[in-house]
Design an enzyme around this catalytic site. Sequence first.
Site, PDB file in Angstrom:
ATOM      1  N   GLY A  23       0.839  -1.194   0.000  1.00 49.29           N
ATOM      2  CA  GLY A  23       0.000   0.000   0.000  1.00 49.29           C
ATOM      3  C   GLY A  23       0.869   1.238   0.000  1.00 49.29           C
ATOM      4  N   GLY A  25       0.761   5.818   0.272  1.00 53.49           N
ATOM      5  CA  GLY A  25       0.018   7.021   0.607  1.00 53.49           C
ATOM      6  C   GLY A  25       0.919   8.229   0.548  1.00 53.49           C
ATOM      7  N   GLY A  26       0.426   9.344   1.088  1.00 53.35           N
ATOM      8  CA  GLY A  26       1.161  10.589   0.995  1.00 53.35           C
ATOM      9  C   GLY A  26       2.477  10.570   1.725  1.00 53.35           C
ATOM     10  CG  MET A  27       2.971  10.934   5.769  1.00 50.59           C
ATOM     11  SD  MET A  27       2.888  10.726   7.549  1.00 50.59           S
ATOM     12  CE  MET A  27       4.613  10.459   7.927  1.00 50.59           C
ATOM     13  CB  VAL A  30       3.426  -0.602   3.874  1.00 50.23           C
ATOM     14  CG1 VAL A  30       3.695  -1.919   4.596  1.00 50.23           C
ATOM     15  CG2 VAL A  30       3.311   0.523   4.887  1.00 50.23           C
ATOM     16  CE  LYS A  45       4.401   2.613   8.233  1.00 52.06           C
ATOM     17  NZ  LYS A  45       3.627   3.147   9.372  1.00 52.06           N
ATOM     18  CG  ASP A 139      -3.229   9.760  12.431  1.00 53.45           C
ATOM     19  OD1 ASP A 139      -4.305  10.386  12.329  1.00 53.45           O
ATOM     20  OD2 ASP A 139      -2.628   9.281  11.458  1.00 53.45           O
TER      21      ASP A 139
END
Length: 517
Positions: A23, A25-27, A30, A45, A139
């Site tokens: 997967g 994402g913005g940061m 993984v 990660k 978070d």
Amino acid sequence: MNRDDELPKGKRLGKYEIIGLLGAGGMGAVYEAVHTDLKKRVAVKILHPDYARKPNAAQRFMREGEAASRIRHPHVVDITDVGIEGEMAFLVMEYLDGVDLKAHLVRYAPLPVEEAVDMMLPVVAAVAAGHDVGVVHRDLKPHNIFMARHSGTDVHMKVLDFGLSKLLDEGGDAASLTGTTAVMGTVAYMSPEQAKGAKFVDSRTDQYSLGLIVYECVTGLRAHKGENTLAMLRQIGDGTIEPPRSHKGDLPADLERVIMKTLATKQGDRFPHLYALGRSLLPFASERGKSIWLRAFDREPSVASQSIVVEIAEDGAAMPVGMTNSPSTQLIRPTPVVRAAAGESTMGRQTGELAPPASQTALVSRSKTATIAAVALVAVAVVAVAMLKSTSKPEPSTPASAASAVAPKPKTMTIAVVVDPAEAEILLDDKPVGRGSFTQEVVPDGREHTLRVTAAGFEPKVVVFTDIPPPSRMVLEHHAKKPAARGPKPEAPKPAATPAPIPAAKVGANQSPIIKE
């Protein structure tokens, strides 16, 4: 991350070989990987290149991973390694197979009350374990709660992404990296104090987010609504939340009160800590859930409900900044001291303690002379004893083994269980250990143990525990007697309803904790 940034299969990061993307994402992203020596499957990660290029970002990324690895709890994802390969900072986690809570809620919400509470109790306990070592998540949301498959339909809840969300506060370009929907996903589970700024955040912020998740589990709806980020932030600040029973009228009124207490706008109006929240949720759990988690929440937190943080300076040194959570902070265990005037617990200063009351200072001043005199008398006595020993006949030497201090034994916990009926068989971790009663010393090591009690004609009981002993007395209930057959043979009883199957993860495993909605 775009396709150009994706790591190819076979890429090596230290001792880890990339197998495929799980997967992104913005940061960051993984990946599924394997330890080349141990042949063990792991999840790796990688920090997004745009973040990695920021000054000291990679070092902060790894420090946050190290902070998260301090949390030893069976329901927190285990971080096993961190490293930097070239310009890529990465951390290594245990590989999980399953789906995140968000995907489960999309398909099955609203959940039955017992199912929802049984799922959230281990999550609350896991976050409380983080608070005990001074780590606030900040978070929490369904994306960061994973439903890992173990055997068959058995589900093991895992909390992801401890300590990593603080990188989102790096600056104004964070939103551009994650996109509008990512900001919305975070805001939907944000507390009023978090909306005001990071310096107001403490452990009660996590409690608020957990309350939002429980709300969504039992109603199928988010508590915070809004057409855009600004509208949602305004609603969060106003504290306007519709009670869950307005959406689902059959919810227990007491459960609604528990949820709304966690969602109080003022931090001081919430539960004092997560152990108190866990105790308040227990009455709504299943009988199995109660037996597993009753002892886990029958305690007080190891540290205060707020955490001191330290600022990480450019050279990596820790610099105390008080009760704040700035972007590049690392949480540490606070030092409770006694406030001189009010006698209430507060957080320790860098110097260690607050000044004593004036009355104590005066008492010390008046007793200085007496103290000096007492010390002098003790010194004289010591000299006299030494002189007597030097003139007396020496005693025969004792063996070194007898004179040496006995090494302290490791701390253990006692498992002592008495079962009714006395013929019931007791199994610990699937190994027979006795009938009717059982006592054993165990070294607490954070591992999960299973105590199973069975007897012919009785309903079995199972208790799962870690470093808190199981109940000392267990009473088995008789099997329900079947009524005598009269007339036509009754229909066979329908099998008990089984939990809805967990849908297969679209990405295979380990939904990325850093992916925003």
